[in-house]
Design a protein around this motif. Structure first.
Motif, PDB file in Angstrom:
ATOM      1  N   VAL A  18      25.065  15.418  13.026  1.00 31.61           N
ATOM      2  CA  VAL A  18      25.891  14.952  13.386  1.00 31.61           C
ATOM      3  C   VAL A  18      25.910  15.795  14.805  1.00 31.61           C
ATOM      4  N   SER A  19      26.177  14.316  16.244  1.00 33.15           N
ATOM      5  CA  SER A  19      26.348  14.544  17.479  1.00 33.15           C
ATOM      6  C   SER A  19      26.891  16.339  17.355  1.00 33.15           C
ATOM      7  N   ALA A  20      26.766  16.592  18.657  1.00 31.18           N
ATOM      8  CA  ALA A  20      27.106  18.078  19.023  1.00 31.18           C
ATOM      9  C   ALA A  20      27.976  18.820  19.298  1.00 31.18           C
ATOM     10  N   ASN A  21      29.194  17.441  19.039  1.00 29.85           N
ATOM     11  CA  ASN A  21      30.712  17.645  19.759  1.00 29.85           C
ATOM     12  C   ASN A  21      31.380  18.215  18.069  1.00 29.85           C
ATOM     13  N   VAL A  22      30.250  18.275  16.775  1.00 28.58           N
ATOM     14  CA  VAL A  22      30.970  19.177  16.157  1.00 28.58           C
ATOM     15  C   VAL A  22      30.163  20.354  15.957  1.00 28.58           C
ATOM     16  N   PHE A  23      30.722  21.666  14.915  1.00 22.80           N
ATOM     17  CA  PHE A  23      29.976  22.698  15.060  1.00 22.80           C
ATOM     18  C   PHE A  23      30.744  23.431  14.653  1.00 22.80           C
ATOM     19  N   ILE A  24      30.262  25.206  14.203  1.00 21.83           N
ATOM     20  CA  ILE A  24      31.135  25.678  12.909  1.00 21.83           C
ATOM     21  C   ILE A  24      31.285  27.068  13.835  1.00 21.83           C
ATOM     22  N   SER A  25      32.870  26.672  13.810  1.00 27.10           N
ATOM     23  CA  SER A  25      34.026  27.114  14.517  1.00 27.10           C
ATOM     24  C   SER A  25      33.933  28.889  13.635  1.00 27.10           C
ATOM     25  N   GLU A  26      34.008  29.291  12.689  1.00 28.55           N
ATOM     26  CA  GLU A  26      34.132  30.490  11.980  1.00 28.55           C
ATOM     27  C   GLU A  26      32.974  29.673  11.175  1.00 28.55           C
ATOM     28  N   TYR A  27      32.948  31.592  10.453  1.00 29.27           N
ATOM     29  CA  TYR A  27      31.853  32.088   9.440  1.00 29.27           C
ATOM     30  C   TYR A  27      32.613  32.998   8.987  1.00 29.27           C
ATOM     31  N   ILE A  28      33.018  33.045   7.538  1.00 35.37           N
ATOM     32  CA  ILE A  28      33.702  34.164   6.770  1.00 35.37           C
ATOM     33  C   ILE A  28      32.991  34.659   5.462  1.00 35.37           C
ATOM     34  N   GLU A  29      32.273  35.646   5.320  1.00 31.06           N
ATOM     35  CA  GLU A  29      31.570  36.596   4.318  1.00 31.06           C
ATOM     36  C   GLU A  29      33.076  37.343   3.479  1.00 31.06           C
ATOM     37  N   GLY A  30      32.677  36.983   2.481  1.00 29.63           N
ATOM     38  CA  GLY A  30      33.531  38.395   1.860  1.00 29.63           C
ATOM     39  C   GLY A  30      32.493  38.867   0.655  1.00 29.63           C
ATOM     40  N   SER A  31      33.519  39.507  -0.392  1.00 27.23           N
ATOM     41  CA  SER A  31      32.217  40.348  -1.160  1.00 27.23           C
ATOM     42  C   SER A  31      32.732  38.773  -2.569  1.00 27.23           C
ATOM     43  N   GLU A  38      34.238  27.175   8.566  1.00 30.17           N
ATOM     44  CA  GLU A  38      34.454  26.326   9.386  1.00 30.17           C
ATOM     45  C   GLU A  38      33.473  25.571  10.459  1.00 30.17           C
ATOM     46  N   LEU A  39      33.881  23.607   9.943  1.00 30.07           N
ATOM     47  CA  LEU A  39      33.380  22.827  11.592  1.00 30.07           C
ATOM     48  C   LEU A  39      34.789  22.751  12.394  1.00 30.07           C
ATOM     49  N   TYR A  40      34.402  22.532  13.355  1.00 32.13           N
ATOM     50  CA  TYR A  40      35.448  22.080  14.715  1.00 32.13           C
ATOM     51  C   TYR A  40      34.440  21.023  14.831  1.00 32.13           C
ATOM     52  N   ASN A  41      34.983  19.460  14.697  1.00 31.60           N
ATOM     53  CA  ASN A  41      35.085  18.439  15.480  1.00 31.60           C
ATOM     54  C   ASN A  41      35.888  18.125  16.910  1.00 31.60           C
ATOM     55  N   ASN A  42      35.241  18.241  17.829  1.00 32.47           N
ATOM     56  CA  ASN A  42      35.679  17.750  19.031  1.00 32.47           C
ATOM     57  C   ASN A  42      35.287  16.455  19.850  1.00 32.47           C
ATOM     58  N   SER A  43      35.056  15.708  19.021  1.00 29.84           N
ATOM     59  CA  SER A  43      34.578  14.247  19.645  1.00 29.84           C
ATOM     60  C   SER A  43      36.286  14.045  19.760  1.00 29.84           C
TER      61      SER A  43
END
Length: 50
Positions: A18-31, A38-43
């Motif tokens: 995928v182009s560099a306009n899509v990136f991981i904006s959040e990572y959540i780790e619970g039990s 969460e992926l963010y599409n900046n394009s």
């Protein structure tokens, strides 16, 4: 140790397909299996994540 590497591994997989306009904006780790990214599409255009 492996869980700390997960965001980097996912980012490398996504960045290769995928182009560099899509990136991981959040990572959540619970039990247990409570984990998410969460992926963010900046394009502003639809991106194929296949």
């Amino acid at each position: 140790m492996k869980l700390r590497m997960l965001p980097a591994i996912i980012a490398s997989i996504i960045s290769s397909s995928v182009s560099a306009n899509v990136f991981i904006s959040e990572y959540i780790e619970g039990s247990g299996n409570n984990k998410a990214i969460e992926l963010y599409n900046n394009s502003g255009q639809a991106q194929n994540l296949d």
